[in-house]
Design a protein around this motif. Sequence first.
Motif, PDB file in Angstrom:
ATOM      1  N   ARG A   8       2.358   1.623  -3.476  1.00  0.00           N
ATOM      2  CA  ARG A   8       1.378   2.166  -4.417  1.00  0.00           C
ATOM      3  C   ARG A   8       1.249   3.686  -4.266  1.00  0.00           C
ATOM      4  O   ARG A   8       1.191   4.430  -5.259  1.00  0.00           O
ATOM      5  CB  ARG A   8       0.022   1.496  -4.188  1.00  0.00           C
ATOM      6  CG  ARG A   8      -1.056   1.921  -5.202  1.00  0.00           C
ATOM      7  CD  ARG A   8      -2.362   1.188  -4.943  1.00  0.00           C
ATOM      8  NE  ARG A   8      -2.220  -0.248  -5.205  1.00  0.00           N
ATOM      9  CZ  ARG A   8      -2.154  -1.177  -4.265  1.00  0.00           C
ATOM     10  NH1 ARG A   8      -2.202  -0.843  -2.973  1.00  0.00           N
ATOM     11  NH2 ARG A   8      -2.023  -2.454  -4.593  1.00  0.00           N
ATOM     12  N   LYS A   9       1.236   4.157  -3.047  1.00  0.00           N
ATOM     13  CA  LYS A   9       1.101   5.600  -2.809  1.00  0.00           C
ATOM     14  C   LYS A   9       2.334   6.359  -3.279  1.00  0.00           C
ATOM     15  O   LYS A   9       2.223   7.457  -3.844  1.00  0.00           O
ATOM     16  CB  LYS A   9       0.851   5.856  -1.318  1.00  0.00           C
ATOM     17  CG  LYS A   9      -0.518   5.396  -0.841  1.00  0.00           C
ATOM     18  CD  LYS A   9      -0.677   5.610   0.668  1.00  0.00           C
ATOM     19  CE  LYS A   9      -2.049   5.139   1.140  1.00  0.00           C
ATOM     20  NZ  LYS A   9      -2.228   5.323   2.603  1.00  0.00           N
ATOM     21  N   SER A  20      -5.411  -1.320   2.717  1.00  0.00           N
ATOM     22  CA  SER A  20      -5.981  -1.671   1.422  1.00  0.00           C
ATOM     23  C   SER A  20      -6.046  -3.185   1.272  1.00  0.00           C
ATOM     24  O   SER A  20      -5.209  -3.917   1.797  1.00  0.00           O
ATOM     25  CB  SER A  20      -5.154  -1.067   0.286  1.00  0.00           C
ATOM     26  OG  SER A  20      -3.820  -1.531   0.352  1.00  0.00           O
ATOM     27  N   GLU A  72       1.476  -8.670  -7.438  1.00  0.00           N
ATOM     28  CA  GLU A  72       0.930  -7.564  -6.650  1.00  0.00           C
ATOM     29  C   GLU A  72       1.870  -6.364  -6.651  1.00  0.00           C
ATOM     30  O   GLU A  72       1.433  -5.210  -6.713  1.00  0.00           O
ATOM     31  CB  GLU A  72       0.683  -8.022  -5.217  1.00  0.00           C
ATOM     32  CG  GLU A  72      -0.363  -9.112  -5.080  1.00  0.00           C
ATOM     33  CD  GLU A  72      -0.253  -9.816  -3.737  1.00  0.00           C
ATOM     34  OE1 GLU A  72      -0.656  -9.212  -2.723  1.00  0.00           O
ATOM     35  OE2 GLU A  72       0.248 -10.960  -3.703  1.00  0.00           O
ATOM     36  N   ALA A 120       2.237   6.570  -7.041  1.00  0.00           N
ATOM     37  CA  ALA A 120       1.216   7.537  -7.467  1.00  0.00           C
ATOM     38  C   ALA A 120       1.700   8.972  -7.314  1.00  0.00           C
ATOM     39  O   ALA A 120       1.231   9.867  -8.018  1.00  0.00           O
ATOM     40  CB  ALA A 120      -0.067   7.325  -6.667  1.00  0.00           C
ATOM     41  N   THR A 171       1.273  -2.319  -8.514  1.00  0.00           N
ATOM     42  CA  THR A 171       1.375  -0.987  -7.908  1.00  0.00           C
ATOM     43  C   THR A 171       2.077   0.004  -8.818  1.00  0.00           C
ATOM     44  O   THR A 171       2.082   1.206  -8.547  1.00  0.00           O
ATOM     45  CB  THR A 171       2.164  -1.051  -6.588  1.00  0.00           C
ATOM     46  OG1 THR A 171       3.532  -1.398  -6.874  1.00  0.00           O
ATOM     47  CG2 THR A 171       1.564  -2.055  -5.622  1.00  0.00           C
ATOM     48  N   ASP A 204      -4.459  -7.507  -3.861  1.00  0.00           N
ATOM     49  CA  ASP A 204      -4.983  -7.584  -5.226  1.00  0.00           C
ATOM     50  C   ASP A 204      -5.554  -8.952  -5.572  1.00  0.00           C
ATOM     51  O   ASP A 204      -6.295  -9.086  -6.547  1.00  0.00           O
ATOM     52  CB  ASP A 204      -3.873  -7.234  -6.234  1.00  0.00           C
ATOM     53  CG  ASP A 204      -3.468  -5.769  -6.152  1.00  0.00           C
ATOM     54  OD1 ASP A 204      -4.298  -4.957  -5.719  1.00  0.00           O
ATOM     55  OD2 ASP A 204      -2.323  -5.447  -6.503  1.00  0.00           O
ATOM     56  N   SER A 216       0.832  -1.201   0.000  1.00  0.00           N
ATOM     57  CA  SER A 216       0.000   0.000   0.000  1.00  0.00           C
ATOM     58  C   SER A 216       0.870   1.256   0.000  1.00  0.00           C
ATOM     59  O   SER A 216       0.596   2.221  -0.725  1.00  0.00           O
ATOM     60  CB  SER A 216      -0.922  -0.004   1.223  1.00  0.00           C
ATOM     61  OG  SER A 216      -1.674   1.187   1.300  1.00  0.00           O
TER      62      SER A 216
END
Length: 426
Positions: free
Chosen positions: A22-23, A235, A42, A26, A46, A238, A19
């Motif tokens: 992923r952040k 989160s 997984e 982003a 991300t 996946d 998680s």
Amino acid sequence: MNYLFALWEGGGNVPPALSLVRKLVARGHAVTVLGDITMAGEARATGARFRAWERAPSRTSRRREQDLVNDYDIKNPARLIALLREKLVMGPAEAYAADVDLALNERPFDAVVSEYLLFGALVAAEARGVPRIALVPNVYVLPVPGVPPFGTGFLPATGPLSRLRDRIVTGISLMLWNRGLPALNRLRQARGLAPLGAFWDQVGCASKVLVLTSAAFDFKGAYPEKVRHVGAELSDPDWVSPWEPPAQTAPLVLVGLSTMFMNQEATLQRIIDALGCLPTNSIFTTGPAIDPERFSHGDRVQLVRSAPHGCVLRHAALCITHGGHGTLLKALSFGVPVLCLPMGRDQHDNGARLVASGAGLRLDARASAARIEAAARRLLSEPAFTVAAQRLAAIMAEEERAGAAIVELENLSRSSSRSFERINHS
């Protein structure tokens, strides 16, 4: 910035770390995940680059036969510490360090973010002078004045006898962990690092220690200055399957025991029997290690390998779990009270914090169906449990908005990059 995440496949520790990955992606950062082959899909989902462990252990499936630490039947604390020390923390430490060296040789990284138990990864980053964050994916487990010793499930001490109990148990635990100190210091000295005086000092050598839980959930104590409670990362993984809520209006109960094998089949069947006596609908997620077809159940019980807990909890009135940090905190983040039946690892300690918060109850994993039914009835009928869970949910929502983990990660790497640029310019 460019981050290297060093992770191992231990079940619930993987989703919160990914998680964060992923952040970061982003927000425009580059991330490489160094981990077991099981997490490759997984990790790549991300947006991160994935690199498998080469010399260190790397699971190729989540089947119980490939568990790195088969601790589900160990009840003796000394044996459990020895197993974790030899199978995970120190046994493969040289191999973990060698793989991190290979990754650092391939490209420069602004920071290494390592699971706190991967001492080899932390030593390799320290030896190369790379800023490093030790990631604790659950409650803080190292000794802290005023906090009960980890692994006991004790509530905070309230008098001289319980404080003496905590000091004695902590001392014994440290003695057992310190049996790994000679091997740790050999690893450090081979990389030009000074020896340490205590085993857990290796975590203290990190630039920061990020604890991925809510400060409102963990016990209060005199935590080291480097330690930051940055909120839970909750989160769904996946690999979970889609789920649709039942049409019936009866209260919904989510039951989620460990995604790893912990000899939980008998407990699952007793929970099924208990809920069969209540006017509820329930969904059980058995995880990759347990076949849902093995259990007998009624029409109002649904058994599946996986479901998105975040979606289920929007409709749930109660969660029953072994006390794994991810499932427990996710339920509380939705204001759902919890019945905890700990089986090992951090679960007894999570259960103690749950009880202290007033948001749930704790039973022995061997509790009868009748006792499970009675506890579930209380949690469904007494509003105080839901009120306490909703109080925690409000705090956790604010922690999620603050995003302290990402702030700490970005501030560390930017600060180190500026220092590097000043040194280069000089």
